[in-house]
Scaffold this active site. Sequence first.
Site, PDB file in Angstrom:
ATOM      1  N   ASN A  93      71.910  15.289 -63.724  1.00 27.58           N
ATOM      2  CA  ASN A  93      70.843  14.300 -63.639  1.00 27.58           C
ATOM      3  C   ASN A  93      70.949  13.476 -62.348  1.00 27.58           C
ATOM      4  O   ASN A  93      70.233  13.735 -61.382  1.00 27.58           O
ATOM      5  CB  ASN A  93      70.886  13.400 -64.883  1.00 27.58           C
ATOM      6  CG  ASN A  93      69.635  12.552 -65.023  1.00 27.58           C
ATOM      7  OD1 ASN A  93      68.928  12.330 -64.055  1.00 27.58           O
ATOM      8  ND2 ASN A  93      69.376  12.083 -66.209  1.00 27.58           N
ATOM      9  N   ASP A  94      71.872  12.525 -62.317  1.00 26.43           N
ATOM     10  CA  ASP A  94      71.951  11.640 -61.150  1.00 26.43           C
ATOM     11  C   ASP A  94      72.220  12.395 -59.848  1.00 26.43           C
ATOM     12  O   ASP A  94      71.763  11.986 -58.785  1.00 26.43           O
ATOM     13  CB  ASP A  94      73.058  10.604 -61.365  1.00 26.43           C
ATOM     14  CG  ASP A  94      72.703   9.643 -62.489  1.00 26.43           C
ATOM     15  OD1 ASP A  94      71.504   9.498 -62.773  1.00 26.43           O
ATOM     16  OD2 ASP A  94      73.629   9.051 -63.066  1.00 26.43           O
TER      17      ASP A  94
END
Lengths: 461, 102
Positions: free
Chosen positions: A387-388
Amino acid sequence: MPGWMSATLAIQASYFVTAVLFILGLKRMSSPVTARSGILWAGAGMAVATLVTFLYPGMSNYGLILPAMLVGAALAWWSGKRVAMTDMPQMIALYNGMGGGAAAAIAAVELYRGAGTGYVTVALAVLGGIIGAVSFSGSAIAFGKLQGLITRSIRFSGQQIVNLGLLAAALALGALVASHANATPAVVTGFFVLALVLGITMTLPIGGADMPVVISLYNALTGLAVGLEGFVLDNAAMIIAGTVVGSAGTLLTQLMAKAMNRSLGNVLFSGFGDTGGEATGTVSGSMKPIEAADVGVMMAFASKVIVVPGYGMAVAQAQHKIWELCQLLIDRGVNVRFAIHPVAGRMPGHMNVLLAEAGVPYDLIADLDEINGEFDTADVALIIGANDVVNPVARTDKSSPIYGMPILNADKAKNVIVIKRGKGAGFSGIENALFYLDNTRMLYGDAQKAAAELIAAVKAV
Amino acid sequence: MTGMVALYIFMLAAFTGYEVIARVPVILHTPLMSGSNFVHGIVLVGAMVALGNAHTPLEKTIGCLGVLLAAGNAVGGYVVTERMLEMFRSSGSRGPRAKETH
Protein backbone atom coordinates in the site's frame (compact mmCIF):
# COMPACT_ATOMS: atom_id res chain seq x y z
CA MET A 1 56.85 -29.65 25.66
CA PRO A 2 54.39 -30.04 28.56
CA GLY A 3 50.86 -31.13 27.81
CA TRP A 4 49.14 -27.85 28.62
CA MET A 5 51.47 -26.01 26.29
CA SER A 6 50.58 -28.10 23.26
CA ALA A 7 46.92 -27.74 24.21
CA THR A 8 47.32 -23.96 24.24
CA LEU A 9 49.03 -24.07 20.87
CA ALA A 10 46.22 -26.23 19.44
CA ILE A 11 43.63 -23.84 20.85
CA GLN A 12 45.33 -20.75 19.42
CA ALA A 13 45.76 -22.40 16.01
CA SER A 14 42.12 -23.48 15.98
CA TYR A 15 40.90 -20.01 16.93
CA PHE A 16 42.96 -18.61 14.08
CA VAL A 17 41.28 -21.01 11.65
CA THR A 18 37.89 -20.11 13.13
CA ALA A 19 38.49 -16.38 12.60
CA VAL A 20 39.43 -17.00 8.96
CA LEU A 21 36.36 -19.20 8.40
CA PHE A 22 34.07 -16.56 9.95
CA ILE A 23 35.38 -13.77 7.72
CA LEU A 24 35.24 -15.88 4.56
CA GLY A 25 31.79 -17.13 5.57
CA LEU A 26 30.44 -13.61 5.99
CA LYS A 27 32.01 -12.60 2.69
CA ARG A 28 30.27 -15.47 0.93
CA MET A 29 26.99 -14.62 2.64
CA SER A 30 26.98 -11.21 0.98
CA SER A 31 26.30 -12.63 -2.50
CA PRO A 32 23.22 -14.72 -3.36
CA VAL A 33 25.28 -17.14 -5.43
CA THR A 34 27.60 -18.18 -2.60
CA ALA A 35 25.45 -17.34 0.42
CA ARG A 36 24.49 -20.93 1.21
CA SER A 37 28.08 -22.09 1.50
CA GLY A 38 28.90 -19.05 3.64
CA ILE A 39 26.87 -20.22 6.60
CA LEU A 40 28.38 -23.70 6.30
CA TRP A 41 31.91 -22.25 6.47
CA ALA A 42 31.04 -20.11 9.47
CA GLY A 43 29.34 -23.11 11.09
CA ALA A 44 32.47 -25.22 10.65
CA GLY A 45 34.48 -22.45 12.31
CA MET A 46 32.12 -22.39 15.26
CA ALA A 47 32.28 -26.17 15.68
CA VAL A 48 36.10 -26.15 15.68
CA ALA A 49 36.29 -23.32 18.24
CA THR A 50 33.73 -24.92 20.58
CA LEU A 51 35.33 -28.35 20.56
CA VAL A 52 38.85 -27.09 21.10
CA THR A 53 37.75 -24.92 24.04
CA PHE A 54 37.15 -28.10 26.05
CA LEU A 55 40.94 -28.52 26.03
CA TYR A 56 41.49 -25.18 27.81
CA PRO A 57 44.02 -25.72 30.61
CA GLY A 58 42.88 -25.25 34.20
CA MET A 59 39.15 -25.49 33.59
CA SER A 60 36.70 -27.32 35.82
CA ASN A 61 32.90 -27.54 36.10
CA TYR A 62 32.58 -29.71 32.98
CA GLY A 63 29.57 -31.27 34.68
CA LEU A 64 27.87 -27.88 34.45
CA ILE A 65 29.20 -26.74 31.06
CA LEU A 66 27.92 -29.71 29.08
CA PRO A 67 24.31 -29.78 30.36
CA ALA A 68 23.94 -26.00 30.10
CA MET A 69 25.26 -26.13 26.56
CA LEU A 70 23.02 -29.01 25.55
CA VAL A 71 19.88 -27.42 27.02
CA GLY A 72 20.56 -24.06 25.30
CA ALA A 73 21.42 -25.74 22.01
CA ALA A 74 18.39 -28.05 22.09
CA LEU A 75 15.93 -25.24 22.84
CA ALA A 76 17.38 -23.07 20.09
CA TRP A 77 17.47 -25.93 17.57
CA TRP A 78 13.86 -26.83 18.31
CA SER A 79 12.59 -23.25 18.07
CA GLY A 80 14.75 -22.39 15.05
CA LYS A 81 13.41 -25.33 13.06
CA ARG A 82 9.81 -24.53 13.89
CA VAL A 83 9.65 -20.77 13.41
CA ALA A 84 7.67 -19.59 10.38
CA MET A 85 9.51 -17.46 7.82
CA THR A 86 7.15 -14.56 8.55
CA ASP A 87 8.31 -14.58 12.19
CA MET A 88 12.02 -14.63 11.34
CA PRO A 89 12.84 -11.03 12.42
CA GLN A 90 11.76 -11.53 16.02
CA MET A 91 13.51 -14.90 16.19
CA ILE A 92 16.77 -13.23 15.14
CA ALA A 93 16.16 -10.65 17.87
CA LEU A 94 15.70 -13.41 20.43
CA TYR A 95 18.90 -15.29 19.54
CA ASN A 96 20.80 -12.02 19.38
CA GLY A 97 19.58 -11.06 22.84
CA MET A 98 20.83 -14.42 24.13
CA GLY A 99 24.31 -13.59 22.82
CA GLY A 100 24.20 -10.21 24.54
CA GLY A 101 23.08 -11.88 27.74
CA ALA A 102 25.95 -14.34 27.50
CA ALA A 103 28.46 -11.49 27.08
CA ALA A 104 26.96 -9.78 30.14
CA ALA A 105 27.15 -13.09 32.05
CA ILE A 106 30.86 -13.39 31.26
CA ALA A 107 31.38 -9.86 32.54
CA ALA A 108 29.38 -10.66 35.68
CA VAL A 109 31.37 -13.80 36.47
CA GLU A 110 34.66 -11.95 35.99
CA LEU A 111 33.57 -8.95 38.05
CA TYR A 112 32.11 -10.99 40.93
CA ARG A 113 35.27 -13.05 40.90
CA GLY A 114 37.31 -9.85 41.13
CA ALA A 115 39.66 -11.42 38.63
CA GLY A 116 40.53 -8.25 36.77
CA THR A 117 44.26 -7.91 36.29
CA GLY A 118 44.23 -4.17 35.77
CA TYR A 119 42.08 -1.12 35.41
CA VAL A 120 41.87 -1.43 31.65
CA THR A 121 40.70 -5.04 31.75
CA VAL A 122 38.05 -4.32 34.37
CA ALA A 123 36.89 -1.22 32.50
CA LEU A 124 36.51 -3.27 29.31
CA ALA A 125 34.57 -5.95 31.22
CA VAL A 126 32.26 -3.25 32.59
CA LEU A 127 31.75 -1.70 29.15
CA GLY A 128 31.03 -5.08 27.54
CA GLY A 129 28.74 -5.88 30.46
CA ILE A 130 26.54 -2.83 30.05
CA ILE A 131 26.34 -3.17 26.26
CA GLY A 132 25.57 -6.88 26.48
CA ALA A 133 22.91 -6.36 29.16
CA VAL A 134 21.21 -3.57 27.19
CA SER A 135 21.23 -5.75 24.09
CA PHE A 136 19.79 -8.66 26.11
CA SER A 137 16.81 -6.89 27.65
CA GLY A 138 16.28 -4.62 24.64
CA SER A 139 16.16 -7.56 22.24
CA ALA A 140 13.71 -9.33 24.54
CA ILE A 141 11.39 -6.30 24.31
CA ALA A 142 11.85 -6.18 20.52
CA PHE A 143 10.91 -9.86 20.34
CA GLY A 144 7.84 -9.25 22.50
CA LYS A 145 6.70 -6.39 20.31
CA LEU A 146 7.07 -8.17 16.98
CA GLN A 147 5.57 -11.36 18.38
CA GLY A 148 2.54 -9.35 19.51
CA LEU A 149 3.16 -10.02 23.22
CA ILE A 150 3.67 -6.31 23.89
CA THR A 151 1.13 -4.30 21.97
CA ARG A 152 1.52 -0.85 23.46
CA SER A 153 4.39 1.57 22.95
CA ILE A 154 4.84 3.13 26.36
CA ARG A 155 5.80 6.78 26.14
CA PHE A 156 5.81 9.61 28.63
CA SER A 157 7.25 13.08 28.56
CA GLY A 158 10.86 13.30 29.62
CA GLN A 159 11.47 9.69 28.66
CA GLN A 160 14.79 10.50 27.03
CA ILE A 161 15.91 12.28 30.20
CA VAL A 162 15.00 9.24 32.30
CA ASN A 163 16.96 7.02 29.91
CA LEU A 164 19.96 9.34 30.03
CA GLY A 165 19.74 9.32 33.83
CA LEU A 166 19.70 5.51 33.88
CA LEU A 167 22.70 5.41 31.54
CA ALA A 168 24.60 7.88 33.71
CA ALA A 169 23.79 5.95 36.89
CA ALA A 170 24.85 2.64 35.32
CA LEU A 171 28.09 4.17 34.06
CA ALA A 172 28.76 5.69 37.48
CA LEU A 173 28.37 2.31 39.18
CA GLY A 174 30.50 0.78 36.42
CA ALA A 175 33.21 3.35 37.13
CA LEU A 176 33.03 2.46 40.82
CA VAL A 177 33.54 -1.20 39.94
CA ALA A 178 36.43 -0.39 37.63
CA SER A 179 38.14 1.83 40.17
CA HIS A 180 38.47 -1.12 42.60
CA ALA A 181 37.51 1.27 45.38
CA ASN A 182 34.05 0.03 46.22
CA ALA A 183 33.62 -3.05 44.05
CA THR A 184 31.40 -4.96 46.48
CA PRO A 185 29.09 -7.58 44.96
CA ALA A 186 26.16 -5.26 45.71
CA VAL A 187 27.62 -2.56 43.48
CA VAL A 188 28.17 -5.09 40.68
CA THR A 189 24.58 -6.31 41.03
CA GLY A 190 23.22 -2.75 40.98
CA PHE A 191 25.24 -2.04 37.85
CA PHE A 192 23.74 -4.97 35.95
CA VAL A 193 20.19 -4.26 37.14
CA LEU A 194 20.44 -0.67 35.91
CA ALA A 195 21.84 -1.80 32.55
CA LEU A 196 18.99 -4.30 32.09
CA VAL A 197 16.37 -1.69 32.97
CA LEU A 198 17.98 0.74 30.52
CA GLY A 199 17.60 -1.78 27.69
CA ILE A 200 13.90 -2.10 28.47
CA THR A 201 13.14 1.62 28.77
CA MET A 202 15.14 2.38 25.62
CA THR A 203 13.21 -0.11 23.51
CA LEU A 204 9.66 0.23 24.83
CA PRO A 205 8.85 3.57 23.14
CA ILE A 206 10.02 2.41 19.69
CA GLY A 207 7.22 1.45 17.30
CA GLY A 208 6.89 -1.90 15.58
CA ALA A 209 7.72 -0.59 12.11
CA ASP A 210 11.11 0.67 13.27
CA MET A 211 11.95 -2.50 15.18
CA PRO A 212 14.07 -4.12 12.42
CA VAL A 213 16.54 -1.25 12.57
CA VAL A 214 16.67 -1.59 16.35
CA ILE A 215 17.21 -5.35 16.12
CA SER A 216 20.06 -4.75 13.70
CA LEU A 217 21.55 -2.17 16.07
CA TYR A 218 21.40 -4.60 19.01
CA ASN A 219 23.03 -7.20 16.76
CA ALA A 220 25.97 -4.83 16.25
CA LEU A 221 26.05 -4.02 19.97
CA THR A 222 26.16 -7.69 20.92
CA GLY A 223 29.09 -8.11 18.55
CA LEU A 224 30.87 -5.24 20.24
CA ALA A 225 30.14 -6.64 23.71
CA VAL A 226 31.50 -10.04 22.64
CA GLY A 227 34.64 -8.37 21.29
CA LEU A 228 35.15 -6.44 24.55
CA GLU A 229 34.75 -9.57 26.68
CA GLY A 230 37.24 -11.19 24.31
CA PHE A 231 39.82 -8.64 25.47
CA VAL A 232 38.97 -9.46 29.09
CA LEU A 233 39.46 -13.19 28.54
CA ASP A 234 42.42 -12.67 26.17
CA ASN A 235 40.50 -14.67 23.57
CA ALA A 236 41.47 -13.75 19.99
CA ALA A 237 38.54 -15.59 18.36
CA MET A 238 36.06 -13.54 20.37
CA ILE A 239 37.88 -10.27 19.73
CA ILE A 240 37.98 -10.79 15.97
CA ALA A 241 34.50 -12.29 15.47
CA GLY A 242 32.87 -9.83 17.86
CA THR A 243 34.52 -6.80 16.32
CA VAL A 244 33.82 -7.92 12.75
CA VAL A 245 30.14 -8.34 13.62
CA GLY A 246 30.17 -5.06 15.52
CA SER A 247 31.32 -3.09 12.49
CA ALA A 248 29.46 -5.15 9.87
CA GLY A 249 26.31 -4.84 11.99
CA THR A 250 26.74 -1.08 12.28
CA LEU A 251 27.02 -0.79 8.51
CA LEU A 252 24.01 -3.07 8.04
CA THR A 253 22.01 -0.94 10.48
CA GLN A 254 22.86 2.18 8.50
CA LEU A 255 21.92 0.49 5.22
CA MET A 256 18.59 -0.64 6.69
CA ALA A 257 17.77 2.78 8.11
CA LYS A 258 18.63 4.31 4.74
CA ALA A 259 16.48 1.77 2.89
CA MET A 260 13.58 2.72 5.16
CA ASN A 261 14.24 6.43 4.62
CA ARG A 262 14.91 6.96 8.33
CA SER A 263 17.93 8.14 10.23
CA LEU A 264 19.11 6.08 13.17
CA GLY A 265 18.62 8.97 15.58
CA ASN A 266 15.11 9.40 14.29
CA VAL A 267 14.36 5.73 14.93
CA LEU A 268 15.76 5.75 18.47
CA PHE A 269 14.37 9.04 19.67
CA SER A 270 11.20 9.93 17.80
CA GLY A 271 8.78 7.00 17.82
CA PHE A 272 7.13 7.45 14.40
CA GLY A 273 6.95 3.68 14.05
CA ASP A 274 3.37 3.12 15.03
CA THR A 275 1.88 6.55 15.52
CA GLY A 276 1.64 6.54 11.77
CA GLY A 277 0.91 10.22 11.30
CA GLU A 278 -2.44 11.63 10.35
CA ALA A 279 -4.45 10.86 7.28
CA THR A 280 -4.04 14.14 5.49
CA GLY A 281 -5.20 15.31 2.11
CA THR A 282 -8.27 14.15 0.28
CA VAL A 283 -8.10 12.16 -2.89
CA SER A 284 -10.59 12.77 -5.66
CA GLY A 285 -12.12 10.18 -7.96
CA SER A 286 -13.41 6.73 -7.18
CA MET A 287 -12.04 3.21 -6.89
CA LYS A 288 -13.03 1.09 -9.87
CA PRO A 289 -13.56 -2.63 -9.27
CA ILE A 290 -12.69 -5.42 -11.73
CA GLU A 291 -13.41 -9.16 -11.98
CA ALA A 292 -10.72 -11.82 -11.75
CA ALA A 293 -11.62 -13.20 -15.20
CA ASP A 294 -10.84 -9.87 -16.86
CA VAL A 295 -7.54 -9.57 -15.00
CA GLY A 296 -6.64 -13.10 -16.11
CA VAL A 297 -7.14 -12.21 -19.77
CA MET A 298 -5.25 -8.95 -19.35
CA MET A 299 -2.22 -10.67 -17.86
CA ALA A 300 -2.27 -13.68 -20.18
CA PHE A 301 -1.93 -11.41 -23.21
CA ALA A 302 0.50 -8.96 -21.61
CA SER A 303 4.12 -8.92 -22.63
CA LYS A 304 5.36 -7.69 -19.28
CA VAL A 305 3.90 -8.04 -15.78
CA ILE A 306 5.47 -6.63 -12.63
CA VAL A 307 4.27 -8.05 -9.32
CA VAL A 308 4.54 -5.79 -6.26
CA PRO A 309 4.13 -7.92 -3.13
CA GLY A 310 3.68 -6.49 0.36
CA TYR A 311 3.54 -7.93 3.84
CA GLY A 312 -0.21 -8.45 3.43
CA MET A 313 0.55 -11.12 0.84
CA ALA A 314 2.78 -12.99 3.27
CA VAL A 315 0.22 -12.74 6.07
CA ALA A 316 -2.38 -14.26 3.76
CA GLN A 317 0.21 -16.95 2.85
CA ALA A 318 -0.53 -16.17 -0.81
CA GLN A 319 3.07 -16.27 -2.09
CA HIS A 320 2.84 -19.89 -3.23
CA LYS A 321 -0.32 -19.24 -5.26
CA ILE A 322 1.12 -16.04 -6.70
CA TRP A 323 4.23 -17.89 -7.86
CA GLU A 324 2.03 -20.59 -9.39
CA LEU A 325 0.19 -17.84 -11.27
CA CYS A 326 3.48 -16.30 -12.42
CA GLN A 327 4.76 -19.67 -13.65
CA LEU A 328 1.64 -20.01 -15.81
CA LEU A 329 2.33 -16.56 -17.26
CA ILE A 330 6.02 -17.31 -17.81
CA ASP A 331 5.04 -20.49 -19.66
CA ARG A 332 2.87 -18.33 -21.92
CA GLY A 333 5.91 -16.18 -22.69
CA VAL A 334 5.05 -13.26 -20.44
CA ASN A 335 8.02 -11.41 -18.93
CA VAL A 336 7.33 -11.51 -15.16
CA ARG A 337 9.33 -9.64 -12.52
CA PHE A 338 8.86 -9.09 -8.82
CA ALA A 339 9.47 -5.58 -7.51
CA ILE A 340 10.49 -5.42 -3.86
CA HIS A 341 10.43 -2.24 -1.84
CA PRO A 342 13.04 -2.16 0.93
CA VAL A 343 10.34 -2.06 3.62
CA ALA A 344 8.15 -4.75 2.08
CA GLY A 345 8.01 -7.40 4.75
CA ARG A 346 9.16 -6.80 8.27
CA MET A 347 12.76 -5.87 7.54
CA PRO A 348 14.81 -5.18 4.42
CA GLY A 349 15.28 -8.45 2.61
CA HIS A 350 12.52 -10.23 4.51
CA MET A 351 10.17 -10.29 1.49
CA ASN A 352 12.94 -11.91 -0.55
CA VAL A 353 13.12 -14.68 2.00
CA LEU A 354 9.34 -15.17 1.87
CA LEU A 355 9.35 -15.30 -1.94
CA ALA A 356 12.32 -17.66 -1.92
CA GLU A 357 10.34 -19.91 0.41
CA ALA A 358 7.62 -20.10 -2.25
CA GLY A 359 10.27 -21.08 -4.82
CA VAL A 360 10.67 -17.77 -6.68
CA PRO A 361 14.20 -17.63 -8.15
CA TYR A 362 16.12 -14.60 -6.90
CA ASP A 363 17.00 -13.38 -10.38
CA LEU A 364 13.32 -12.62 -11.07
CA ILE A 365 13.27 -10.36 -8.03
CA ALA A 366 14.35 -6.76 -8.48
CA ASP A 367 14.80 -4.02 -5.92
CA LEU A 368 13.56 -0.47 -6.17
CA ASP A 369 16.46 1.07 -8.11
CA GLU A 370 16.59 -1.76 -10.63
CA ILE A 371 12.90 -1.90 -11.44
CA ASN A 372 11.62 1.64 -11.20
CA GLY A 373 12.59 2.49 -14.77
CA GLU A 374 10.73 -0.56 -16.05
CA PHE A 375 7.19 0.29 -14.95
CA ASP A 376 6.81 2.56 -18.01
CA THR A 377 7.05 -0.47 -20.27
CA ALA A 378 4.94 -2.82 -18.14
CA ASP A 379 1.46 -3.77 -19.29
CA VAL A 380 0.30 -4.78 -15.83
CA ALA A 381 1.49 -3.92 -12.34
CA LEU A 382 -0.08 -6.39 -9.92
CA ILE A 383 -0.15 -5.01 -6.36
CA ILE A 384 -0.76 -7.60 -3.64
CA GLY A 385 -0.92 -6.55 -0.02
CA ALA A 386 1.27 -3.49 -0.62
CA ASN A 387 0.00 0.00 0.00
CA ASP A 388 2.18 2.87 1.24
CA VAL A 389 5.17 1.74 -0.83
CA VAL A 390 3.28 2.42 -4.08
CA ASN A 391 1.50 5.59 -2.95
CA PRO A 392 2.38 8.39 -5.40
CA VAL A 393 1.55 10.89 -2.66
CA ALA A 394 5.07 10.27 -1.36
CA ARG A 395 6.38 12.03 -4.47
CA THR A 396 3.99 14.96 -4.55
CA ASP A 397 2.27 15.83 -1.27
CA LYS A 398 4.65 17.65 1.08
CA SER A 399 2.13 17.46 3.95
CA SER A 400 2.01 13.66 3.85
CA PRO A 401 3.87 11.74 6.59
CA ILE A 402 5.38 9.52 3.91
CA TYR A 403 6.54 12.42 1.74
CA GLY A 404 10.06 11.81 0.51
CA MET A 405 10.00 8.05 1.00
CA PRO A 406 11.21 6.37 -2.20
CA ILE A 407 8.32 4.42 -3.74
CA LEU A 408 7.84 1.91 -6.51
CA ASN A 409 6.47 3.73 -9.57
CA ALA A 410 3.63 1.26 -10.11
CA ASP A 411 1.37 4.12 -11.24
CA LYS A 412 3.45 4.40 -14.44
CA ALA A 413 2.33 0.98 -15.68
CA LYS A 414 -0.36 0.79 -18.39
CA ASN A 415 -2.72 -1.09 -16.07
CA VAL A 416 -2.53 -1.29 -12.31
CA ILE A 417 -4.39 -4.12 -10.59
CA VAL A 418 -4.66 -3.91 -6.81
CA ILE A 419 -5.65 -7.00 -4.83
CA LYS A 420 -7.08 -5.73 -1.58
CA ARG A 421 -9.31 -7.07 1.18
CA GLY A 422 -11.43 -3.99 1.63
CA LYS A 423 -11.57 -0.29 1.01
CA GLY A 424 -9.66 0.86 4.12
CA ALA A 425 -6.52 2.95 4.24
CA GLY A 426 -3.04 1.47 4.63
CA PHE A 427 -0.83 0.62 7.60
CA SER A 428 -0.06 4.27 8.19
CA GLY A 429 -3.67 5.37 7.74
CA ILE A 430 -2.86 7.38 4.63
CA GLU A 431 -5.24 7.34 1.67
CA ASN A 432 -3.55 5.84 -1.38
CA ALA A 433 -3.86 8.05 -4.46
CA LEU A 434 -2.84 5.11 -6.66
CA PHE A 435 -6.16 3.37 -6.02
CA TYR A 436 -8.06 6.30 -7.55
CA LEU A 437 -6.08 6.63 -10.80
CA ASP A 438 -7.77 6.09 -14.16
CA ASN A 439 -5.51 3.16 -15.03
CA THR A 440 -6.11 1.39 -11.68
CA ARG A 441 -8.65 -1.37 -11.07
CA MET A 442 -9.41 -2.95 -7.70
CA LEU A 443 -9.75 -6.71 -7.30
CA TYR A 444 -11.37 -7.10 -3.88
CA GLY A 445 -10.90 -10.19 -1.78
CA ASP A 446 -8.44 -12.24 0.25
CA ALA A 447 -5.05 -12.41 -1.48
CA GLN A 448 -4.91 -16.20 -1.49
CA LYS A 449 -8.43 -16.58 -2.90
CA ALA A 450 -7.89 -13.86 -5.48
CA ALA A 451 -4.68 -15.57 -6.62
CA ALA A 452 -6.54 -18.87 -7.00
CA GLU A 453 -9.20 -17.14 -9.09
CA LEU A 454 -6.54 -15.55 -11.27
CA ILE A 455 -4.90 -18.94 -11.83
CA ALA A 456 -8.23 -20.35 -12.96
CA ALA A 457 -8.82 -17.32 -15.19
CA VAL A 458 -5.41 -17.59 -16.89
CA LYS A 459 -5.88 -21.34 -17.39
CA ALA A 460 -9.27 -20.65 -19.01
CA VAL A 461 -7.77 -18.31 -21.61
CA MET B 1 48.90 -10.29 24.04
CA THR B 2 49.88 -6.75 24.83
CA GLY B 3 47.38 -3.90 24.87
CA MET B 4 48.77 -2.29 21.75
CA VAL B 5 48.60 -5.51 19.72
CA ALA B 6 45.03 -6.03 20.94
CA LEU B 7 44.16 -2.53 19.81
CA TYR B 8 45.61 -3.22 16.34
CA ILE B 9 43.58 -6.43 16.08
CA PHE B 10 40.47 -4.48 17.07
CA MET B 11 41.11 -1.82 14.43
CA LEU B 12 41.84 -4.30 11.63
CA ALA B 13 38.85 -6.48 12.51
CA ALA B 14 36.57 -3.45 12.46
CA PHE B 15 37.73 -2.49 8.95
CA THR B 16 37.39 -6.10 7.84
CA GLY B 17 33.78 -6.29 9.00
CA TYR B 18 32.96 -3.10 7.18
CA GLU B 19 34.65 -4.11 3.92
CA VAL B 20 33.33 -7.66 3.89
CA ILE B 21 29.70 -6.60 3.62
CA ALA B 22 30.09 -3.15 2.06
CA ARG B 23 28.42 -4.12 -1.22
CA VAL B 24 25.70 -6.44 -0.02
CA PRO B 25 22.43 -6.27 -2.01
CA VAL B 26 19.21 -5.48 -0.13
CA ILE B 27 17.84 -8.95 -0.87
CA LEU B 28 20.40 -10.43 1.53
CA HIS B 29 20.01 -7.98 4.40
CA THR B 30 17.86 -10.25 6.53
CA PRO B 31 19.90 -13.46 6.04
CA LEU B 32 23.17 -11.56 6.49
CA MET B 33 21.99 -10.03 9.73
CA SER B 34 21.03 -13.50 10.84
CA GLY B 35 24.44 -14.79 9.74
CA SER B 36 26.35 -12.12 11.64
CA ASN B 37 24.09 -12.86 14.59
CA PHE B 38 25.34 -16.44 14.38
CA VAL B 39 28.99 -15.35 14.21
CA HIS B 40 28.86 -13.51 17.54
CA GLY B 41 27.65 -16.79 18.98
CA ILE B 42 31.42 -17.32 19.41
CA VAL B 43 30.67 -15.82 22.83
CA LEU B 44 30.05 -19.48 23.68
CA VAL B 45 33.78 -20.18 24.01
CA GLY B 46 34.11 -17.25 26.42
CA ALA B 47 31.12 -18.40 28.44
CA MET B 48 32.65 -21.89 28.65
CA VAL B 49 35.94 -20.47 29.95
CA ALA B 50 34.15 -18.20 32.43
CA LEU B 51 32.10 -21.08 33.82
CA GLY B 52 35.15 -23.33 33.78
CA ASN B 53 36.90 -20.92 36.15
CA ALA B 54 33.89 -20.11 38.35
CA HIS B 55 34.05 -21.03 42.07
CA THR B 56 31.22 -19.64 44.20
CA PRO B 57 27.62 -20.79 43.67
CA LEU B 58 26.71 -17.32 42.39
CA GLU B 59 29.49 -17.38 39.79
CA LYS B 60 28.53 -20.89 38.73
CA THR B 61 24.85 -19.96 38.38
CA ILE B 62 25.59 -16.95 36.22
CA GLY B 63 28.19 -18.96 34.32
CA CYS B 64 25.63 -21.69 33.54
CA LEU B 65 23.16 -19.06 32.37
CA GLY B 66 25.88 -17.58 30.15
CA VAL B 67 26.73 -20.92 28.53
CA LEU B 68 23.04 -21.72 28.02
CA LEU B 69 22.34 -18.36 26.39
CA ALA B 70 25.49 -18.48 24.27
CA ALA B 71 24.72 -21.99 23.00
CA GLY B 72 21.23 -20.74 22.12
CA ASN B 73 22.70 -17.82 20.19
CA ALA B 74 25.09 -20.03 18.23
CA VAL B 75 22.73 -22.90 17.44
CA GLY B 76 19.63 -20.79 16.87
CA GLY B 77 21.54 -18.35 14.69
CA TYR B 78 22.90 -21.19 12.59
CA VAL B 79 19.58 -22.98 12.15
CA VAL B 80 17.56 -19.95 11.02
CA THR B 81 20.32 -18.60 8.75
CA GLU B 82 20.74 -21.96 7.10
CA ARG B 83 16.98 -22.29 6.63
CA MET B 84 16.75 -18.90 4.96
CA LEU B 85 19.76 -19.25 2.69
CA GLU B 86 18.81 -22.76 1.69
CA MET B 87 15.84 -21.28 -0.15
CA PHE B 88 17.77 -18.84 -2.32
CA ARG B 89 18.05 -20.24 -5.81
CA SER B 90 18.45 -18.76 -9.27
CA SER B 91 16.07 -19.68 -12.08
CA GLY B 92 18.90 -21.65 -13.66
CA SER B 93 18.80 -24.12 -10.80
CA ARG B 94 15.07 -24.75 -10.73
CA GLY B 95 15.36 -28.40 -9.96
CA PRO B 96 12.69 -30.98 -9.27
CA ARG B 97 12.83 -30.04 -5.60
CA ALA B 98 9.63 -31.09 -3.85
CA LYS B 99 7.33 -28.35 -2.65
CA GLU B 100 8.25 -28.68 0.98
CA THR B 101 7.48 -25.90 3.36
CA HIS B 102 10.10 -26.63 6.01
